[in-house]
Design a protein around this motif. Structure first.
Motif, PDB file in Angstrom:
ATOM      1  N   ALA A   1       0.755  -1.254  -0.149  1.00 24.92           N
ATOM      2  CA  ALA A   1      -0.039  -0.040  -0.138  1.00 24.92           C
ATOM      3  C   ALA A   1       0.965   1.260   0.108  1.00 24.92           C
ATOM      4  O   ALA A   1       2.118   1.323   0.719  1.00 24.92           O
ATOM      5  CB  ALA A   1      -0.856   0.010   1.046  1.00 24.92           C
TER       6      ALA A   1
ATOM      7  N   GLU B   1       0.821   5.612   0.185  1.00 29.15           N
ATOM      8  CA  GLU B   1       0.189   6.902   0.318  1.00 29.15           C
ATOM      9  C   GLU B   1       0.058   7.597  -1.127  1.00 29.15           C
ATOM     10  O   GLU B   1       1.032   7.703  -1.691  1.00 29.15           O
ATOM     11  CB  GLU B   1       0.701   7.775   1.320  1.00 29.15           C
ATOM     12  CG  GLU B   1       0.619   7.631   2.793  1.00 29.15           C
ATOM     13  CD  GLU B   1      -0.685   7.958   3.410  1.00 29.15           C
ATOM     14  OE1 GLU B   1      -1.404   8.730   2.752  1.00 29.15           O
ATOM     15  OE2 GLU B   1      -0.863   7.346   4.409  1.00 29.15           O
TER      16      GLU B   1
ATOM     17  N   GLY C   1       0.311  13.762  -5.614  1.00 22.61           N
ATOM     18  CA  GLY C   1      -0.306  14.272  -6.518  1.00 22.61           C
ATOM     19  C   GLY C   1      -0.999  13.215  -7.676  1.00 22.61           C
ATOM     20  O   GLY C   1      -0.319  12.271  -8.132  1.00 22.61           O
TER      21      GLY C   1
ATOM     22  N   MET D   1       8.197   7.317  -7.734  1.00 25.75           N
ATOM     23  CA  MET D   1       7.459   6.310  -8.547  1.00 25.75           C
ATOM     24  C   MET D   1       6.116   6.825  -8.926  1.00 25.75           C
ATOM     25  O   MET D   1       5.347   7.453  -7.966  1.00 25.75           O
ATOM     26  CB  MET D   1       7.533   5.093  -7.914  1.00 25.75           C
ATOM     27  CG  MET D   1       7.096   3.885  -8.728  1.00 25.75           C
ATOM     28  SD  MET D   1       7.183   2.387  -7.859  1.00 25.75           S
ATOM     29  CE  MET D   1       5.781   2.204  -6.802  1.00 25.75           C
TER      30      MET D   1
ATOM     31  N   LEU E   1       2.227   5.533  -9.783  1.00 24.60           N
ATOM     32  CA  LEU E   1       1.300   4.367  -9.826  1.00 24.60           C
ATOM     33  C   LEU E   1       0.066   4.928 -10.747  1.00 24.60           C
ATOM     34  O   LEU E   1      -0.442   5.777 -10.599  1.00 24.60           O
ATOM     35  CB  LEU E   1       0.985   4.110  -8.252  1.00 24.60           C
ATOM     36  CG  LEU E   1       1.766   3.809  -7.414  1.00 24.60           C
ATOM     37  CD1 LEU E   1       1.009   3.815  -5.986  1.00 24.60           C
ATOM     38  CD2 LEU E   1       2.568   2.418  -7.422  1.00 24.60           C
TER      39      LEU E   1
ATOM     40  N   LEU F   1       6.381  -1.756 -13.901  1.00 26.52           N
ATOM     41  CA  LEU F   1       5.340  -2.857 -13.798  1.00 26.52           C
ATOM     42  C   LEU F   1       3.907  -2.584 -14.944  1.00 26.52           C
ATOM     43  O   LEU F   1       3.734  -1.348 -15.035  1.00 26.52           O
ATOM     44  CB  LEU F   1       4.462  -2.791 -12.495  1.00 26.52           C
ATOM     45  CG  LEU F   1       3.252  -3.775 -12.289  1.00 26.52           C
ATOM     46  CD1 LEU F   1       4.161  -5.383 -12.146  1.00 26.52           C
ATOM     47  CD2 LEU F   1       2.540  -3.554 -11.078  1.00 26.52           C
TER      48      LEU F   1
ATOM     49  N   GLN G   1       3.311   0.734 -13.226  1.00 27.44           N
ATOM     50  CA  GLN G   1       4.225   1.300 -11.957  1.00 27.44           C
ATOM     51  C   GLN G   1       5.432   1.986 -13.009  1.00 27.44           C
ATOM     52  O   GLN G   1       5.852   1.094 -13.958  1.00 27.44           O
ATOM     53  CB  GLN G   1       4.822   0.686 -11.170  1.00 27.44           C
ATOM     54  CG  GLN G   1       3.602   0.111 -10.110  1.00 27.44           C
ATOM     55  CD  GLN G   1       4.012  -0.815  -9.129  1.00 27.44           C
ATOM     56  OE1 GLN G   1       5.239  -1.122  -9.063  1.00 27.44           O
ATOM     57  NE2 GLN G   1       3.055  -1.393  -8.177  1.00 27.44           N
TER      58      GLN G   1
ATOM     59  N   MET H   1       7.211  10.367 -13.681  1.00 29.12           N
ATOM     60  CA  MET H   1       6.239  10.666 -14.697  1.00 29.12           C
ATOM     61  C   MET H   1       6.807  11.140 -16.003  1.00 29.12           C
ATOM     62  O   MET H   1       6.134  10.807 -17.118  1.00 29.12           O
ATOM     63  CB  MET H   1       5.515  12.067 -13.892  1.00 29.12           C
ATOM     64  CG  MET H   1       4.153  12.612 -14.994  1.00 29.12           C
ATOM     65  SD  MET H   1       3.174  11.313 -15.262  1.00 29.12           S
ATOM     66  CE  MET H   1       2.001  11.377 -13.725  1.00 29.12           C
TER      67      MET H   1
ATOM     68  N   MET I   1       6.516   7.913 -17.820  1.00 29.79           N
ATOM     69  CA  MET I   1       5.055   7.380 -18.289  1.00 29.79           C
ATOM     70  C   MET I   1       4.674   8.469 -19.545  1.00 29.79           C
ATOM     71  O   MET I   1       4.107   7.922 -20.525  1.00 29.79           O
ATOM     72  CB  MET I   1       4.106   7.764 -16.953  1.00 29.79           C
ATOM     73  CG  MET I   1       2.798   7.365 -17.393  1.00 29.79           C
ATOM     74  SD  MET I   1       1.596   7.213 -16.097  1.00 29.79           S
ATOM     75  CE  MET I   1       0.280   6.497 -16.958  1.00 29.79           C
TER      76      MET I   1
ATOM     77  N   ALA J   1      -3.069   8.748 -12.860  1.00 33.43           N
ATOM     78  CA  ALA J   1      -1.749   8.162 -12.198  1.00 33.43           C
ATOM     79  C   ALA J   1      -1.420   9.223 -10.874  1.00 33.43           C
ATOM     80  O   ALA J   1      -1.884  10.137 -10.948  1.00 33.43           O
ATOM     81  CB  ALA J   1      -0.653   8.449 -13.315  1.00 33.43           C
ATOM     82  N   TRP J   2      -0.484   8.560 -10.174  1.00 36.37           N
ATOM     83  CA  TRP J   2      -0.467   9.191  -8.691  1.00 36.37           C
ATOM     84  C   TRP J   2       1.166   9.123  -8.638  1.00 36.37           C
ATOM     85  O   TRP J   2       1.650   8.101  -8.720  1.00 36.37           O
ATOM     86  CB  TRP J   2      -1.133   8.496  -7.603  1.00 36.37           C
ATOM     87  CG  TRP J   2      -2.589   8.784  -7.467  1.00 36.37           C
ATOM     88  CD1 TRP J   2      -3.372   9.564  -6.739  1.00 36.37           C
ATOM     89  CD2 TRP J   2      -3.464   7.774  -7.977  1.00 36.37           C
ATOM     90  NE1 TRP J   2      -4.737   9.456  -7.039  1.00 36.37           N
ATOM     91  CE2 TRP J   2      -4.638   8.041  -7.743  1.00 36.37           C
ATOM     92  CE3 TRP J   2      -3.346   6.456  -8.902  1.00 36.37           C
ATOM     93  CZ2 TRP J   2      -5.955   7.473  -8.079  1.00 36.37           C
ATOM     94  CZ3 TRP J   2      -4.645   6.062  -9.275  1.00 36.37           C
ATOM     95  CH2 TRP J   2      -5.857   6.400  -8.888  1.00 36.37           C
ATOM     96  N   GLU J   3       1.448   9.961  -7.823  1.00 38.41           N
ATOM     97  CA  GLU J   3       2.859  10.046  -7.243  1.00 38.41           C
ATOM     98  C   GLU J   3       2.657   9.166  -5.958  1.00 38.41           C
ATOM     99  O   GLU J   3       1.837   9.364  -5.275  1.00 38.41           O
ATOM    100  CB  GLU J   3       3.361  11.278  -6.862  1.00 38.41           C
ATOM    101  CG  GLU J   3       3.909  12.169  -7.968  1.00 38.41           C
ATOM    102  CD  GLU J   3       5.253  12.029  -8.523  1.00 38.41           C
ATOM    103  OE1 GLU J   3       5.995  11.102  -7.904  1.00 38.41           O
ATOM    104  OE2 GLU J   3       5.544  12.368  -9.526  1.00 38.41           O
TER     105      GLU J   3
ATOM    106  N   GLY K   1       3.465   7.918  -2.481  1.00 37.36           N
ATOM    107  CA  GLY K   1       4.079   8.392  -1.297  1.00 37.36           C
ATOM    108  C   GLY K   1       4.731   7.168  -0.469  1.00 37.36           C
ATOM    109  O   GLY K   1       5.106   6.193  -1.181  1.00 37.36           O
ATOM    110  N   GLY K   2       4.775   7.320   0.732  1.00 37.11           N
ATOM    111  CA  GLY K   2       5.185   6.142   1.733  1.00 37.11           C
ATOM    112  C   GLY K   2       4.681   4.940   1.187  1.00 37.11           C
ATOM    113  O   GLY K   2       3.401   4.689   1.127  1.00 37.11           O
ATOM    114  N   ALA K   3       5.489   3.822   1.186  1.00 34.63           N
ATOM    115  CA  ALA K   3       4.722   2.392   1.043  1.00 34.63           C
ATOM    116  C   ALA K   3       4.855   1.761   2.405  1.00 34.63           C
ATOM    117  O   ALA K   3       5.704   1.678   3.216  1.00 34.63           O
ATOM    118  CB  ALA K   3       5.877   1.772  -0.049  1.00 34.63           C
TER     119      ALA K   3
END
Lengths: 100, 100
Positions: free
Chosen positions: A90, A92, A95, B1, B3, B37, B55, B59, B62, B90-92, B94-96
């Protein structure tokens, strides 16, 4: 918001059971507080490998889901069916960019 | 990264063609620089609805993918097959959190 990506692969003899179990898990999970998206899908390149695509309002909501007895039971059930590659990560969400 | 989560739904008469097109697109895209991915899968609850799970390292990577002629051609091809709900966000990342 939380974005989650999970995969797991079932032995061939359990595929029909697996598909129904994942559908049931998805239907249940979508009723839970903070669940924005819960999709179960099957890899077109690898039949028997499934994806679990989740979006949650917060990590607290996702953790509340993971702490439910039914979730632990589902994990145990898939392990009994021979799944040994279950992985879920998972993130967070930062943007967002609407591509299309 | 980065997503990315995409969905699109094909009319029933084009499903076999759609599955092969998506497999081919995935195989090609996985060779592109910065692609970490690229999974294509079919919704267990809605046959004919497909997910594109991506993934990317950045950006920029992508966007370089999206600017390729083959990508525009693929979008046109699916529209010609009657797909009118293609959506990709698409999202940047954050913490995984490794859940499992």
């Amino acid at each position: 918001m939380i974005l989650s990506h999970g995969t797991l692969t079932f032995p061939a003899q359990h595929l029909d059971t697996a598909r129904q179990m994942l559908r049931d898990l998805a239907a249940q999970t979508r009723t839970e507080e903070g669940c924005l998206l819960y999709l179960v899908s099957e890899n077109l390149d690898t039949p028997g490998q499934f994806l679990i695509t989740e979006q949650w309002e917060s990590m607290d909501a996702m953790q509340a889901h993971l702490a439910l007895p039914g979730v632990g039971e589902a994990v145990q059930a898939v392990q009994k069916m021979g799944v040994n590659d279950l992985t879920i990560t998972a993130w967070e969400a930062g943007g967002a960019t609407k591509i299309m």
